[in-house]
Design an enzyme around this catalytic site. Sequence first.
Site, PDB file in Angstrom:
ATOM      1  N   ASP A  82      37.959  31.606  39.373  1.00 61.31           N
ATOM      2  CA  ASP A  82      37.642  32.072  38.018  1.00 61.31           C
ATOM      3  C   ASP A  82      36.292  31.568  37.519  1.00 61.31           C
ATOM      4  OD1 ASP A  82      40.180  33.222  38.067  1.00 61.31           O
ATOM      5  OD2 ASP A  82      41.114  31.480  37.128  1.00 61.31           O
ATOM      6  N   LEU A 140      41.764  31.748  47.616  1.00 57.61           N
ATOM      7  CA  LEU A 140      41.395  31.874  49.034  1.00 57.61           C
ATOM      8  C   LEU A 140      40.276  30.916  49.409  1.00 57.61           C
ATOM      9  CD1 LEU A 140      41.687  35.745  49.272  1.00 57.61           C
ATOM     10  CD2 LEU A 140      43.208  34.054  50.315  1.00 57.61           C
ATOM     11  N   ASN A 183      37.288  40.131  40.958  1.00 59.40           N
ATOM     12  CA  ASN A 183      38.574  39.683  40.419  1.00 59.40           C
ATOM     13  C   ASN A 183      38.656  40.084  38.956  1.00 59.40           C
ATOM     14  OD1 ASN A 183      41.046  38.200  40.316  1.00 59.40           O
ATOM     15  ND2 ASN A 183      39.974  36.491  39.358  1.00 59.40           N
ATOM     16  N   THR A 184      39.872  40.281  38.489  1.00 62.50           N
ATOM     17  CA  THR A 184      40.071  40.449  37.048  1.00 62.50           C
ATOM     18  C   THR A 184      40.917  39.297  36.550  1.00 62.50           C
ATOM     19  OG1 THR A 184      40.950  41.836  35.286  1.00 62.50           O
ATOM     20  CG2 THR A 184      42.025  42.052  37.430  1.00 62.50           C
ATOM     21  N   HIS A 185      40.522  38.769  35.400  1.00 59.98           N
ATOM     22  CA  HIS A 185      41.187  37.573  34.873  1.00 59.98           C
ATOM     23  C   HIS A 185      41.572  37.839  33.407  1.00 59.98           C
ATOM     24  CE1 HIS A 185      42.124  33.336  34.488  1.00 59.98           C
ATOM     25  NE2 HIS A 185      41.519  33.375  33.310  1.00 59.98           N
ATOM     26  N   ARG A 220      45.637  26.589  53.686  1.00 60.62           N
ATOM     27  CA  ARG A 220      44.899  27.619  52.950  1.00 60.62           C
ATOM     28  C   ARG A 220      43.894  28.349  53.843  1.00 60.62           C
ATOM     29  NH1 ARG A 220      45.065  28.000  47.597  1.00 60.62           N
ATOM     30  NH2 ARG A 220      45.886  25.908  47.425  1.00 60.62           N
TER      31      ARG A 220
HETATM   32  C1  GRF Z   1      46.472  40.746  35.502  1.00 57.77           C
HETATM   33  O1  GRF Z   1      46.536  40.388  34.140  1.00 57.77           O
HETATM   34  C2  GRF Z   1      45.460  39.916  36.219  1.00 57.77           C
HETATM   35  O2  GRF Z   1      44.315  39.652  35.450  1.00 57.77           O
HETATM   36  C3  GRF Z   1      46.229  38.650  36.461  1.00 57.77           C
HETATM   37  O3  GRF Z   1      47.499  39.131  36.884  1.00 57.77           O
HETATM   38  C4  GRF Z   1      47.761  40.359  36.235  1.00 57.77           C
HETATM   39  C5  GRF Z   1      48.136  41.364  37.284  1.00 57.77           C
HETATM   40  O4  GRF Z   1      48.977  42.363  36.790  1.00 57.77           O
HETATM   41  N1  GRF Z   1      45.548  37.759  37.375  1.00 57.77           N
HETATM   42  P1  GRF Z   1      49.470  43.561  37.722  1.00 57.77           P
HETATM   43  O5  GRF Z   1      50.192  42.973  38.911  1.00 57.77           O
HETATM   44  O6  GRF Z   1      48.259  44.345  38.140  1.00 57.77           O
HETATM   45  O7  GRF Z   1      50.392  44.375  36.854  1.00 57.77           O
END
Ligand code: GRF
Length: 199
Positions: free
Chosen positions: A140, A88, A102-104, A60
């Site tokens: 997260d 990472l 990040n988006t979760h 990693r």
């Molecule tokens: C999103 O829902 C993100 O939160 C998650 O993976 C998805 C990514 O979708 N971790 P995309 O590749 O941007 O369509």
Amino acid sequence: MGIGVLASGSGTNLAAILEAGLPVTSVIADRPCRALEVAVAAGVPAELVERCSFGLGFDRVAFTQQVVRALAPHRVELVAMAGFGTVLAQPIHDAYPERIVNTHPALLPAFPGWHAVEDALAAGAQVTGCTVHLATLEADAGPILAQQEVPILEGDSPESLHERIKAVERRLYPRTIKVVLAQLREAGQASMAARVDAR
Ligand code: GRF
């Protein structure tokens, strides 16, 4: 100066970031995926740092160092993970301290991890959503920057629910990145001014 986007999937969040006019200077993927095609179509330098070439036991740290090296020539001021499938290690936090977002697809701290959508459904939740947060070493778990709820509807499958969440992410994530970038630039200018004053 601009944003380095890390992606592993279909790249619809990357496309939304690009459509919002945000300055993406580099896209890195950890596996062959559509996000790379989205980058190429937009004329953004794209690089594959293939996760599976880092050994059976997966090194990693070495993988992370390679991602940092791939970002380095692209004048990256903010790293945006957009569906990146690898957690990472420390070197990226050293290179971009508090500059990784990040988006979760859940309302953190509820349902962290790769199966957030399935987990929310399995738990019988009536509402889930998405969270934009600063990324820290623990996945997260970093400080939350923005959240939006998404209702879970009767008969939702993981796919239908994830699509509804992603529709929300595609608005919330670029909007939040814009604010973070403006704040970083403001802070950078302020510290530059302070250095000039101190001379
Ligand atoms: C999103 O829902 C993100 O939160 C998650 O993976 C998805 C990514 O979708 N971790 P995309 O590749 O941007 O369509």
